[in-house]
Design a protein around this motif. Structure first.
Motif, mmCIF file in Angstrom:
data_model
loop_
_atom_site.group_PDB
_atom_site.id
_atom_site.type_symbol
_atom_site.label_atom_id
_atom_site.label_comp_id
_atom_site.label_asym_id
_atom_site.label_seq_id
_atom_site.Cartn_x
_atom_site.Cartn_y
_atom_site.Cartn_z
ATOM 1 N N MET A 200 -7.215 8.168 -0.310
ATOM 2 C CA MET A 200 -7.325 7.936 1.127
ATOM 3 C C MET A 200 -5.944 7.724 1.743
ATOM 4 S SD MET A 200 -9.479 4.974 3.104
ATOM 5 C CE MET A 200 -8.544 3.600 2.414
ATOM 6 N N VAL A 201 -5.132 6.897 1.109
ATOM 7 C CA VAL A 201 -3.804 6.572 1.639
ATOM 8 C C VAL A 201 -2.901 7.802 1.624
ATOM 9 C CG1 VAL A 201 -1.762 5.124 1.350
ATOM 10 C CG2 VAL A 201 -4.026 4.171 0.909
ATOM 11 N N ASN A 202 -2.994 8.594 0.569
ATOM 12 C CA ASN A 202 -2.155 9.785 0.456
ATOM 13 C C ASN A 202 -2.611 10.918 1.366
ATOM 14 O OD1 ASN A 202 -0.399 8.717 -1.454
ATOM 15 N ND2 ASN A 202 -1.671 9.357 -3.171
ATOM 16 N N SER A 203 -3.885 10.925 1.730
ATOM 17 C CA SER A 203 -4.427 12.008 2.545
ATOM 18 C C SER A 203 -4.298 11.729 4.036
ATOM 19 C CB SER A 203 -5.902 12.250 2.195
ATOM 20 O OG SER A 203 -6.051 12.608 0.847
ATOM 21 N N ILE A 204 -4.531 10.490 4.429
ATOM 22 C CA ILE A 204 -4.423 10.101 5.837
ATOM 23 C C ILE A 204 -3.217 9.190 5.953
ATOM 24 C CG2 ILE A 204 -5.589 9.032 7.797
ATOM 25 C CD1 ILE A 204 -8.238 9.658 6.441
ATOM 26 N N ARG A 205 -2.076 9.783 6.244
ATOM 27 C CA ARG A 205 -0.802 9.069 6.160
ATOM 28 C C ARG A 205 -0.595 8.112 7.327
ATOM 29 N NH1 ARG A 205 2.910 10.405 1.637
ATOM 30 N NH2 ARG A 205 1.565 11.796 0.440
ATOM 31 N N ASN A 206 -0.280 6.878 6.980
ATOM 32 C CA ASN A 206 0.107 5.852 7.940
ATOM 33 C C ASN A 206 1.080 4.906 7.235
ATOM 34 O OD1 ASN A 206 -1.317 5.980 10.681
ATOM 35 N ND2 ASN A 206 -3.036 6.323 9.292
ATOM 36 N N ARG A 207 1.545 3.936 7.950
ATOM 37 C CA ARG A 207 2.483 2.969 7.377
ATOM 38 C C ARG A 207 1.860 2.255 6.180
ATOM 39 N NH1 ARG A 207 4.737 -2.359 10.630
ATOM 40 N NH2 ARG A 207 6.124 -3.156 8.989
ATOM 41 N N VAL A 208 2.667 2.033 5.145
ATOM 42 C CA VAL A 208 2.200 1.358 3.932
ATOM 43 C C VAL A 208 3.085 0.149 3.640
ATOM 44 C CG1 VAL A 208 1.938 1.542 1.424
ATOM 45 C CG2 VAL A 208 1.211 3.424 2.892
ATOM 46 N N LEU A 209 2.436 -1.000 3.443
ATOM 47 C CA LEU A 209 3.089 -2.186 2.890
ATOM 48 C C LEU A 209 2.600 -2.314 1.458
ATOM 49 C CD1 LEU A 209 2.522 -4.713 5.833
ATOM 50 C CD2 LEU A 209 4.638 -3.488 5.306
ATOM 51 N N GLU A 210 3.513 -2.230 0.488
ATOM 52 C CA GLU A 210 3.125 -2.261 -0.922
ATOM 53 C C GLU A 210 3.570 -3.568 -1.569
ATOM 54 O OE1 GLU A 210 3.581 0.327 -5.079
ATOM 55 O OE2 GLU A 210 4.505 1.053 -3.228
ATOM 56 N N LEU A 211 2.624 -4.231 -2.213
ATOM 57 C CA LEU A 211 2.893 -5.485 -2.912
ATOM 58 C C LEU A 211 2.906 -5.258 -4.420
ATOM 59 C CD1 LEU A 211 0.563 -8.004 -1.012
ATOM 60 C CD2 LEU A 211 2.997 -7.610 -0.626
ATOM 61 N N SER A 212 3.723 -6.049 -5.096
ATOM 62 C CA SER A 212 3.726 -6.066 -6.557
ATOM 63 C C SER A 212 4.088 -7.471 -7.009
ATOM 64 C CB SER A 212 4.727 -5.053 -7.116
ATOM 65 O OG SER A 212 4.760 -5.114 -8.539
ATOM 66 N N LYS A 213 3.205 -8.091 -7.756
ATOM 67 C CA LYS A 213 3.428 -9.437 -8.289
ATOM 68 C C LYS A 213 3.835 -10.428 -7.189
ATOM 69 C CE LYS A 213 4.715 -7.692 -12.853
ATOM 70 N NZ LYS A 213 5.757 -7.632 -13.915
ATOM 71 N N GLY A 214 3.160 -10.307 -6.061
ATOM 72 C CA GLY A 214 3.370 -11.265 -4.977
ATOM 73 C C GLY A 214 4.572 -10.998 -4.102
ATOM 74 N N ARG A 215 5.235 -9.872 -4.317
ATOM 75 C CA ARG A 215 6.406 -9.540 -3.497
ATOM 76 C C ARG A 215 6.171 -8.236 -2.748
ATOM 77 N NH1 ARG A 215 11.149 -12.357 -4.775
ATOM 78 N NH2 ARG A 215 10.987 -13.695 -6.620
ATOM 79 N N LEU A 216 6.761 -8.147 -1.564
ATOM 80 C CA LEU A 216 6.699 -6.910 -0.802
ATOM 81 C C LEU A 216 7.804 -5.983 -1.317
ATOM 82 C CD1 LEU A 216 5.485 -5.320 1.590
ATOM 83 C CD2 LEU A 216 7.201 -6.409 3.055
ATOM 84 N N ILE A 217 7.411 -4.895 -1.966
ATOM 85 C CA ILE A 217 8.409 -4.005 -2.568
ATOM 86 C C ILE A 217 8.655 -2.746 -1.739
ATOM 87 C CG2 ILE A 217 7.937 -4.831 -4.889
ATOM 88 C CD1 ILE A 217 6.373 -2.199 -5.360
ATOM 89 N N ARG A 218 7.816 -2.521 -0.721
ATOM 90 C CA ARG A 218 8.005 -1.308 0.084
ATOM 91 C C ARG A 218 7.347 -1.464 1.437
ATOM 92 N NH1 ARG A 218 5.269 4.233 0.096
ATOM 93 N NH2 ARG A 218 3.648 3.154 -1.054
ATOM 94 N N ASP A 219 8.037 -1.031 2.473
ATOM 95 C CA ASP A 219 7.505 -0.931 3.826
ATOM 96 C C ASP A 219 7.855 0.474 4.294
ATOM 97 O OD1 ASP A 219 6.755 -1.087 6.445
ATOM 98 O OD2 ASP A 219 7.900 -2.888 6.925
ATOM 99 N N ASP A 220 6.877 1.381 4.176
ATOM 100 C CA ASP A 220 7.141 2.810 4.331
ATOM 101 C C ASP A 220 6.326 3.381 5.487
ATOM 102 O OD1 ASP A 220 7.616 5.499 4.072
ATOM 103 O OD2 ASP A 220 7.226 5.572 1.920
ATOM 104 N N TYR A 221 7.004 3.804 6.539
ATOM 105 C CA TYR A 221 6.319 4.348 7.706
ATOM 106 C C TYR A 221 5.824 5.766 7.474
ATOM 107 C CZ TYR A 221 7.587 0.395 10.672
ATOM 108 O OH TYR A 221 7.687 -0.871 11.214
ATOM 109 N N SER A 222 6.297 6.430 6.427
ATOM 110 C CA SER A 222 5.865 7.801 6.149
ATOM 111 C C SER A 222 4.652 7.843 5.231
ATOM 112 C CB SER A 222 7.004 8.613 5.531
ATOM 113 O OG SER A 222 7.402 8.062 4.283
ATOM 114 N N GLY A 223 4.201 6.694 4.776
ATOM 115 C CA GLY A 223 2.984 6.618 3.994
ATOM 116 C C GLY A 223 3.165 6.970 2.522
ATOM 117 N N GLY A 224 2.046 7.195 1.856
ATOM 118 C CA GLY A 224 2.042 7.407 0.409
ATOM 119 C C GLY A 224 1.643 6.125 -0.290
ATOM 120 N N TYR A 225 0.761 6.241 -1.279
ATOM 121 C CA TYR A 225 0.142 5.053 -1.857
ATOM 122 C C TYR A 225 1.133 4.133 -2.560
ATOM 123 C CZ TYR A 225 -2.980 2.023 -4.477
ATOM 124 O OH TYR A 225 -3.605 0.924 -4.989
ATOM 125 N N SER A 226 2.028 4.699 -3.376
ATOM 126 C CA SER A 226 2.861 3.844 -4.213
ATOM 127 C C SER A 226 4.234 4.459 -4.459
ATOM 128 C CB SER A 226 2.161 3.608 -5.560
ATOM 129 O OG SER A 226 2.997 2.883 -6.449
#
Length: 237
Positions: A200-226
């Motif tokens: 879903m995230v890869n198909s309908i692209r929007n901003r992504v906030l990605e967490l890992s072990k309680g930290r924000l590792i990515r804030d990506d306006y171009s989307g993509g799951y990980s």
């Protein structure tokens, strides 16, 4: 507008925090995915936004409200700004779809005419007007999720939060769900979706906030799951 500054949440002093030094802003009308593996802190972060969990350190602001400072008697002022679709949909079991959605308005003492108008409008927006008189327990999982969305938007919040809304749905139902969220967002509501649904995230692209072990590792306006790409997850509906 949502502004999170150095947000830290610790459940146990002897363990690593569930969230550590998270900072980001979400402007009015944005559509944002919150991604990351189980245990990365997605649900905890969402709960901090509407104060179901208390911050250990840092600050969360929703519009003009400092969430960590708002008192319990005034908490309803925050909750009216945010519609919430939880992982588990809890309904009044002996009530119809209409009654479950209308209950939200009854609690805040909305007049009867507005209750009827707003409830029917919310059900129509999620495509569930034809089951308004059906008990929620007799509906499919996908239909129940749509009723949960109707309940979340019936009070016309400026922010909609959904935690794993497509987790137990088949592909067709998940597509229908996403169309509803996009429609809600296009009407001006900010939408934040925590999800494991990489397709879903890869198909309908929007901003992504990605967490890992309680930290924000990515804030990506171009989307993509990980950050860690997997070609098998990428296709377009």
């Amino acid at each position: 507008m949502i502004k999170v500054t150095n947000a830290t949440k610790r459940y146990n002093k002897k363990k690593e925090p569930a969230l550590k030094d998270i900072s980001f802003q979400i402007q009015a009308g944005e559509f944002v995915y919150l991604t990351g593996p189980s245990g990365s802190g997605k649900t905890t972060l969402l709960k901090l936004l509407y104060k179901e969990e208390q911050l250990t350190k840092g600050s969360v602001q929703v519009d003009n409200i400092k969430v960590e400072k708002i008192s319990s008697p005034k908490l309803h002022l925050l909750r009216r700004k945010i519609g919430i679709v939880s992982q588990e949909d809890l309904f009044l079991p002996q009530c119809t779809a209409f009654q479950n959605v209308a209950f939200v308005l009854e609690v805040v003492q909305t007049n009867q005419q507005q209750i009827v108008e707003k409830t029917l409008n919310a059900l129509q927006r999620v495509g569930m007007l034809d089951v308004k008189d059906t008990l929620t327990k007799d509906l499919s999982i996908g239909q129940q999720k749509k009723i949960a969305i109707a309940r979340a938007i019936v009070n016309q919040p400026s922010i909609l939060i959904a935690d794993e809304p497509t987790a137990n749905l088949d592909v067709k139902s998940a597509v229908e769900m996403m169309k509803i969220f996009l429609n809600i967002n296009q009407s001006g509501t900010s939408v934040i979706i925590a999800t494991h649904d990489s397709t879903m995230v890869n198909s309908i692209r929007n901003r992504v906030l990605e967490l890992s072990k309680g930290r924000l590792i990515r804030d990506d306006y171009s989307g993509g799951y990980s950050l860690f790409s997997d070609p098998k997850d990428v296709y377009v509906w």
